[in-house]
Design a protein around this motif. Structure first.
Motif, short mmCIF file in Angstrom:
data_model
loop_
_atom_site.label_atom_id
_atom_site.label_comp_id
_atom_site.label_asym_id
_atom_site.label_seq_id
_atom_site.Cartn_x
_atom_site.Cartn_y
_atom_site.Cartn_z
N LEU A 88 0.83 -1.20 0.00
CA LEU A 88 0.00 0.00 0.00
C LEU A 88 0.87 1.26 0.00
CD1 LEU A 88 -3.05 0.48 -0.02
CD2 LEU A 88 -3.02 0.45 2.48
N ALA A 89 2.09 1.14 0.53
CA ALA A 89 3.02 2.27 0.47
C ALA A 89 3.40 2.56 -0.98
CB ALA A 89 4.27 1.97 1.29
N TYR A 90 3.47 1.52 -1.80
CA TYR A 90 3.78 1.71 -3.24
C TYR A 90 2.59 2.31 -3.98
CZ TYR A 90 8.02 -1.28 -3.20
OH TYR A 90 9.25 -1.81 -3.00
N THR A 91 1.42 1.67 -3.81
CA THR A 91 0.24 2.11 -4.57
C THR A 91 -0.17 3.51 -4.13
OG1 THR A 91 -1.28 1.25 -2.91
CG2 THR A 91 -0.67 -0.24 -4.72
N VAL A 191 -2.32 -1.74 -9.70
CA VAL A 191 -2.06 -3.15 -9.98
C VAL A 191 -0.55 -3.38 -9.84
CG1 VAL A 191 -2.31 -5.05 -11.61
CG2 VAL A 191 -3.99 -3.19 -11.60
N MET A 192 -0.16 -4.04 -8.75
CA MET A 192 1.28 -4.11 -8.50
C MET A 192 1.92 -5.35 -9.12
SD MET A 192 2.38 -1.32 -7.19
CE MET A 192 1.24 -0.62 -8.39
N ILE A 193 1.90 -5.37 -10.48
CA ILE A 193 2.74 -6.32 -11.19
C ILE A 193 4.16 -5.74 -11.19
CG2 ILE A 193 0.90 -7.31 -12.64
CD1 ILE A 193 1.79 -5.37 -14.87
N PRO A 194 5.18 -6.56 -11.35
CA PRO A 194 6.55 -6.05 -11.21
C PRO A 194 6.83 -4.79 -12.02
CG PRO A 194 6.60 -8.43 -11.38
CD PRO A 194 5.17 -8.02 -11.59
N ALA A 195 6.35 -4.73 -13.26
CA ALA A 195 6.66 -3.58 -14.12
C ALA A 195 6.13 -2.28 -13.51
CB ALA A 195 6.07 -3.78 -15.50
N TYR A 196 4.93 -2.33 -12.95
CA TYR A 196 4.33 -1.12 -12.36
C TYR A 196 4.91 -0.86 -10.97
CZ TYR A 196 0.81 -1.66 -16.07
OH TYR A 196 0.17 -1.81 -17.27
N ALA A 197 5.15 -1.95 -10.22
CA ALA A 197 5.63 -1.81 -8.84
C ALA A 197 7.02 -1.16 -8.81
CB ALA A 197 5.67 -3.17 -8.14
#
Lengths: 583, 192
Positions: A88-91, A191-197
């Motif tokens: 959630l810190a990422y998103t 959507v935390m797929i690796p590319a977006y994360a």
């Protein structure tokens, strides 16, 4: 009008004033009263969730729709919620999302005294820490502002002494809620797929840089130049204790404990001859500040243990060891299971059968204390179920039968169900006993999903525990009366040797729920009593030992559960009808 | 009112009404225009555990906890609990105590004795002890109003107005017990 509010009441008030529309959480001392108070306010929905992880997930959805949400839990609850927390810190969030985490230094009612400030650094999130109820209300409001400005969840850390102290608060009005709530597609953020994360990790690091700058001017960080020495950097309740014993010192009082204002700290350290860091539990501020390359004085190792107080801080500031008091020992008064508690009968049977009992978190953990001495493990919520499987998996076949798990109804729903599925899936047998007292008793009798009632007292669909157990593949499910000792003993003897798993649901309401109903107290016929003290082994507080070794029952405490009568070998205990007339 | 904070310690066993008494006292201080902080530990209070509450008031109060040896008064609903927490008090300060012994589980189990004469022990330590005897409240079920009775005893030593006391006591208790609580408080006030 000024009011006396507890820290917990003040957080609820502040959150409501900030325009919160949803509050979620799971009960846990010392945090439970926050949602219980929040539910009283108009325009906000407060609800208990199945566990802290679910509470944070529900909150994140509402926040992404644009709503301000409050999530509450005790320190160990944040461990459960830590999976959604870190990502959630990422998103990030949309509507302000504030997570209240209440630590319990001194273990007033917990299984550890972990310092939740480490979560702020580990997850890279801002954390605020109030030192009394006035600040609790103000910081709850500020936390929502910071959360929306930086699009991050904000941690609000309380400790038992702040949660459960009452101090003066001047309440305000509720702010406007203007945002329309909606589903907005934004997969690169949500959507935390690796590319977006990977991208979001970078965004998070940038936010932390901005937050460090914000901290320099944060309204909750305060310089108090007392003109005197020493300089003290402190936060939370420790600030109040310091002011009590060192009123003339200079203070840097940190309301934001992560991230820290480097420039402000540098200036403060430079302006004082000697600077102490005073903090409860771990050396969190000390480590951070020393890592900045500054020379400050921390604390001796003993001050990392337990709760601080003015006396301990006075010794800490003198850089002395604590004096140990030499006063004569006063008999301790440990908490006990209530008279008539439905757990007592179960533990009497487990004790008689000399079983090894993997336990869990709840009132029934008291079953480990003498005279019952019948609970052998307690690790965390839900652990007893998995632990019984672990023991049985490695024990030699002839020893497996002695292992049994006990878990409360609310705890089973919180995190025991997954352990039970694991037992079935991995082909383990054994018996799991669900101590179903129809409430979350230990934390103050909060409702849970199997009761069919919500926090606001509305009726809802009740989770049926027997059907859950059958649905995950347990065929032997038996509901039993926990006051029926022989019945439970028979079921356990029959079930323990089997290769298939069994669940025994020991069901009777907590006596605190039925208080006020007409009790039918038992009495001891003193002519029959042989002073064998078998009944005293139940540890029931209604039983009083007389000078001659015989036993009397306190009529006003006895609920008539009948457990003592069942263990009496000479049938001296019976239901009270009239004076001198046992049935 | 003195410049320094006044600290009152309240103790007893779960269910005796310690927390209610602490709330009434805090409210009286608030309505008298003082800064107030109170602290309570209530995690285990419903399971027969020891209960400790502290109320501190004055022109400005920082710590909700009373430094050892600085407390001004102790209100005890149970004798063993008075012994447990009396060290928080200044020497020579006054303890208002209900004559009541509730045996804790280690005493019931015979592991350790209950102190024989708690009043003598407290006096030996240099405290002044005022007792509330069981028959003293004068209404039936006196133990239920002992917390308010002790507040009445304390009221003689504080400077809150009778109007403030009346208001906070009556507001805090259920309506059907108002009269008994009022009587218990007034009776307590007569004991010096």
């Amino acid at each position: 009008m000024k009011k006396l509010l507890s820290g917990n009441e003040a957080v609820a008030r502040g959150a409501w004033e900030a325009g919160v529309v949803l509050g979620t959480g799971y009960p846990g001392t010392p945090s439970s009263e926050i949602l219980e108070n929040l539910k009283e306010y108009e325009g906000v929905r407060a609800q208990w969730c199945v566990n802290e992880k679910v509470a944070l997930e529900v909150a994140s959805g509402a926040s992404w729709a644009g709503a301000r949400v409050l999530v509450t839990m005790k320190h160990v609850g944040l461990n459960v919620a830590s999976d959604p927390l870190f990502t959630l810190a990422y998103t990030g969030v949309k509507g302000g999302l504030v997570i209240v985490v209440a630590d319990d230094p001194g273990l007033h009612s917990s299984q550890n005294e972990q310092d939740s400030r480490h979560y702020a650094r580990a997850a890279k999130l801002p954390m605020l820490e109030p030192s009394d109820s006035r600040e609790a209300r103000e910081m709850a409001k500020l936390a929502f502002e910071i959360s929306e400005e930086f699009e991050l969840p904000v941690l609000l850390r309380l400790t038992t002494r702040v949660s459960h102290s009452r101090t003066i608060v001047a309440p305000g009005e509720r702010g406007e809620i203007s945002t329309p709530f909606a589903c907005i597609k934004d997969p690169k953020k949500r959507v935390m797929i690796p590319a977006y994360a990977r991208l979001r990790h970078r965004v998070l690091e940038k936010k932390m840089e901005r937050l460090i700058r914000y901290a320099e001017d944060a309204p909750c960080n305060r310089l108090e130049e007392g003109g005197g020495e020493p300089g003290i950097i402190t936060s939370g309740i420790s600030y109040q204790y310091c002011k009590e014993v060192a009123p003339d010192a200079s203070y840097l009082k940190l309301g934001m404990v992560y991230p820290l204002p480097i420039g402000t700290i540098e200036n403060f350290v430079r302006s004082s001859e000697k600077v102490f860091i005073v903090e409860e539990l771990d050396r969190f501020l000390e480590t951070e500040i020393k890592a900045m390359g500054m020379e400050v004085t921390g604390k001796r190792p003993e001050y990392c243990l337990g709760e601080l107080n003015p006396d301990r801080i006075e010794a800490l500031l003198r850089e002395k060891s604590e004096s140990t008091s030499s006063s004569p020992p006063i008999p301790v008064r440990p908490p006990v299971m209530c008279a008539g508690c439905p757990h007592r009968g179960v533990f009497m049977v487990l004790r008689k059968l000399k079983l090894f009992v993997t336990g869990d978190i709840g009132c029934y953990t008291l079953g480990t204390l003498p005279p019952l001495s019948a609970l052998d493990t307690c690790l965390c919520m839900g652990a007893g179920v998995g632990q019984s499987e672990g023991f049985r998996t490695v024990l030699p076949a002839e020893d497996r039968e002695q292992v049994v798990a006990v878990i409360g109804d609310s705890t089973f729903i919180h995190s025991g169900i997954t352990g039970l599925i694991d037992i079935v899936y991995n082909g383990n047998g054994g018996v799991v006993i669900i101590l179903d007292n129809r409430t979350t008793a230990m934390t103050g009798r909060q409702p849970h999903p199997a009761m069919g009632v919500t926090l606001r007292g509305e009726e809802t669909t009740a989770t049926n525990l027997e059907e859950v157990c059958r649905a995950v593949g347990v065929r032997r499910v038996r509901v039993m009366n926990p006051h029926d000792l022989q019945g439970m003993e028979d079921f356990l003897k029959e079930s323990l040797p089997l290769v298939e798993p069994s669940v025994m649901i020991a069901r009777a309401p907590c006596v605190l729920l039925t208080r006020g109903e007409e009790p039918r107290p038992y009495r001891v016929d003193l002519d029959t009593c042989v002073a064998c003290e078998q009944c005293l082994q139940t540890g029931c507080p209604a039983l009083v030992k007389l000078p001659d070794g015989k036993v009397r029952i306190e009529g006003f405490l006895c609920t008539g559960c009948g457990v003592c009568a069942q263990v009496c070998p000479v049938e001296a205990i019976g239901e009270y009808i009239r004076q001198d007339e046992p049935r | 009112m003195p410049e320094k904070a006044t600290s009152i310690i309240l103790t007893g066993v779960g269910g005796q009404g310690v927390l209610l008494a602490a709330r009434i006292l805090s409210e009286a201080a608030l309505r008298s225009g003082l800064d107030v902080k109170s602290s309570e530990v209530h995690g285990m209070s419903q399971r027969g555990g020891s209960v400790l509450a502290q109320v501190r008031f004055g022109p400005r109060v920082y710590s909700p906890l009373t430094p050892k040896g600085t407390g001004d008064y102790l209100l005890a609903l149970e004798e063993l609990e008075a012994l447990r927490y009396c060290a928080l008090l200044k020497k020579n300060s006054r303890i208002m105590m209900q004559r009541c012994r509730i045996l804790p589980s280690p005493v019931i189990a015979g592991f350790t004795p209950y102190p024989e004469d708690s009043v003598a022990l407290l006096r030996e330590e240099g405290y002044r002890v005022s007792l509330m005897n069981e028959d003293e409240v004068g209404t039936s079920g006196s133990a239920r109003f002992a917390n308010v009775f002790l507040l009445g005893m304390l009221a003689c030593h504080l400077q809150f107005s009778p109007e403030v006391w009346r208001e906070v006591v009556l507001n805090a208790v259920p309506e059907r017990f108002r009269e008994q609580n009022r009587q218990a408080f007034e009776k307590g006030r007569t004991i010096l």
